[in-house]
Design an enzyme around this catalytic site. Sequence first.
Site, PDB file in Angstrom:
ATOM      1  N   HIS A 139       0.940  -1.309  -0.143  1.00 28.83           N
ATOM      2  CA  HIS A 139       0.070   0.132   0.244  1.00 28.83           C
ATOM      3  C   HIS A 139       1.405   1.087   0.043  1.00 28.83           C
ATOM      4  CE1 HIS A 139       0.461   0.091   3.994  1.00 28.83           C
ATOM      5  NE2 HIS A 139       0.502   1.346   4.481  1.00 28.83           N
TER       6      HIS A 139
HETATM    7  C1  UD1 Z   1      -2.459   5.325   5.897  1.00 33.09           C
HETATM    8  C2  UD1 Z   1      -0.919   6.008   6.127  1.00 33.09           C
HETATM    9  C3  UD1 Z   1      -0.087   4.899   6.271  1.00 33.09           C
HETATM   10  C4  UD1 Z   1      -0.295   3.473   7.080  1.00 33.09           C
HETATM   11  C5  UD1 Z   1      -1.801   3.024   6.205  1.00 33.09           C
HETATM   12  C6  UD1 Z   1      -2.045   1.460   6.438  1.00 33.09           C
HETATM   13  C7  UD1 Z   1      -0.536   8.088   5.661  1.00 33.09           C
HETATM   14  C8  UD1 Z   1       0.143   9.063   5.302  1.00 33.09           C
HETATM   15  N1  UD1 Z   1      -0.901   6.895   5.462  1.00 33.09           N
HETATM   16  O1  UD1 Z   1      -2.005   5.172   4.317  1.00 33.09           O
HETATM   17  O2  UD1 Z   1       0.787   5.213   7.238  1.00 33.09           O
HETATM   18  O3  UD1 Z   1       0.547   2.641   7.030  1.00 33.09           O
HETATM   19  O4  UD1 Z   1      -2.774   3.882   6.673  1.00 33.09           O
HETATM   20  O5  UD1 Z   1      -2.939   1.811   6.520  1.00 33.09           O
HETATM   21  O6  UD1 Z   1      -1.042   8.740   7.388  1.00 33.09           O
HETATM   22  N2  UD1 Z   1      -9.560   4.106   1.868  1.00 33.09           N
HETATM   23  C9  UD1 Z   1     -10.569   3.788   1.561  1.00 33.09           C
HETATM   24  N3  UD1 Z   1     -11.057   3.177   3.265  1.00 33.09           N
HETATM   25  C10 UD1 Z   1     -10.090   3.155   4.310  1.00 33.09           C
HETATM   26  C11 UD1 Z   1      -9.745   4.049   3.841  1.00 33.09           C
HETATM   27  C12 UD1 Z   1      -9.053   4.575   3.060  1.00 33.09           C
HETATM   28  O7  UD1 Z   1     -11.241   3.231   0.971  1.00 33.09           O
HETATM   29  O8  UD1 Z   1     -10.878   2.581   4.891  1.00 33.09           O
HETATM   30  C13 UD1 Z   1      -8.927   4.353   0.415  1.00 33.09           C
HETATM   31  C14 UD1 Z   1      -9.388   5.703   0.313  1.00 33.09           C
HETATM   32  O9  UD1 Z   1      -9.299   5.787  -1.665  1.00 33.09           O
HETATM   33  C15 UD1 Z   1      -7.774   6.669   0.343  1.00 33.09           C
HETATM   34  C16 UD1 Z   1      -7.040   5.737  -0.010  1.00 33.09           C
HETATM   35  O10 UD1 Z   1      -7.768   4.470   0.513  1.00 33.09           O
HETATM   36  O11 UD1 Z   1      -7.278   7.705  -0.551  1.00 33.09           O
HETATM   37  C17 UD1 Z   1      -5.400   5.646   1.472  1.00 33.09           C
HETATM   38  O12 UD1 Z   1      -6.300   5.890   2.271  1.00 33.09           O
HETATM   39  P1  UD1 Z   1      -5.115   7.082   3.525  1.00 33.09           P
HETATM   40  O13 UD1 Z   1      -5.758   6.676   4.623  1.00 33.09           O
HETATM   41  O14 UD1 Z   1      -5.065   8.620   2.456  1.00 33.09           O
HETATM   42  O15 UD1 Z   1      -3.823   6.070   3.657  1.00 33.09           O
HETATM   43  P2  UD1 Z   1      -2.947   5.213   3.640  1.00 33.09           P
HETATM   44  O16 UD1 Z   1      -2.416   4.237   2.116  1.00 33.09           O
HETATM   45  O17 UD1 Z   1      -3.959   3.903   4.343  1.00 33.09           O
END
Ligand code: UD1
Length: 347
Positions: free
Chosen positions: A197
């Site tokens: 991820h």
């Molecule tokens: C975040 C953290 C990362 C951690 C990871 C664990 C930051 C910069 N990154 O990354 O350090 O290792 O969490 O998983 O804070 N999304 C969903 N459902 C959810 C959450 C996210 O569909 O419940 C999708 C969305 O499209 C979103 C993308 O995942 O844009 C990324 O989510 P985001 O929370 O921005 O970052 P992570 O990649 O999860």
Amino acid sequence: MVGARPQFVKLAPVATALASQAQHVIVHTGQHYDDAMSDVFFRDLGIPAPDHNLEIGSGSHGAQTGRMLEALEAAFVDHQPDWVLVYGDTNSTVAAALAAVKLHLPLAHLEAGLRSFNRRMPEEHNRVLTDHAADLLLAPTDVAMDHLANEGLGHRAVLVGDVMTDVLLGVRDNVLRSQTPAPIDLEAGSYLVATLHRPDNTDDPSRLREIIHTLAQSDTPVVLLAHPRLLSLAAQHGITLAQGAIEVRDPLPYPQLVAAVMASRGVVTDSGGLQKEAFLLRVPATTIRPETEWVETVDLGWNVLANDVDAILPAISRPTPVPTDATPYGDGHAAQRVAEALLEAAA
Ligand code: UD1
């Protein structure tokens, strides 16, 4: 204050340790909001429901962090806590750190002192900024303590151990006791568990395509527990994840993840937590990153860094590492030390 999946795991033992000793208000930013990324962890790990869910959700880094900062400030003003405790290195962490220090609220950072020294990682900025803002630095390892000392922060640091180890050892024992079957319909020892991820691996389509193409050629089935970010980026770039050896599955709840890793032949990941969990379960890990914050896993031979795609297949088929009884991540009682450090400093 929590917001993202790995933080819920770390919150679990701390909430238990604080329960009888302090009023503990749980604020969830809502950075992760899917049931499988959030609520299921609260249910399975027996964490009290958050007192507040700010429902910030996803967004660009600046927009997400900015919305959190504003909402967290309001929550902290309402509660006037003796401590704001932040976990790890996500955007939720740095937003809460900024909100706290601007209100002159004492700030404690759990998992302080981890460094990748890779300034392309959003997490590296989040953790460095949070450490320098915090009044109390709760460090998981000796190496983390050294990093803090090198940055002139040693006088605010306490070595508590790794709270994720507390949870993992408990869940592992439950899996063994209850003989929880691995949630993977493949023979034990015959498959790899994979997660992917990190932006450096997922955001550039050619990099993602190369990694997927490489894993697809593995001799061993690769069960890819696909984070929503990976699914959406792969779809956007027209990359098929389910090819060759790869079987795509949804992310697993924590006890099932632990059971799946325990029954696996190895782990291939770019997650910080999973590398360490694999080590603690004595399952070999291959990490698709140029470096790691959990250097002990590499030094002890249980984790191999394979950032170059050509290094991935040789790493996953390497011989079993030399057994070790080293405990660089503590004794499984870190959360109690966290509670003691907070209560002592607040007294
Ligand atoms: C975040 C953290 C990362 C951690 C990871 C664990 C930051 C910069 N990154 O990354 O350090 O290792 O969490 O998983 O804070 N999304 C969903 N459902 C959810 C959450 C996210 O569909 O419940 C999708 C969305 O499209 C979103 C993308 O995942 O844009 C990324 O989510 P985001 O929370 O921005 O970052 P992570 O990649 O999860």
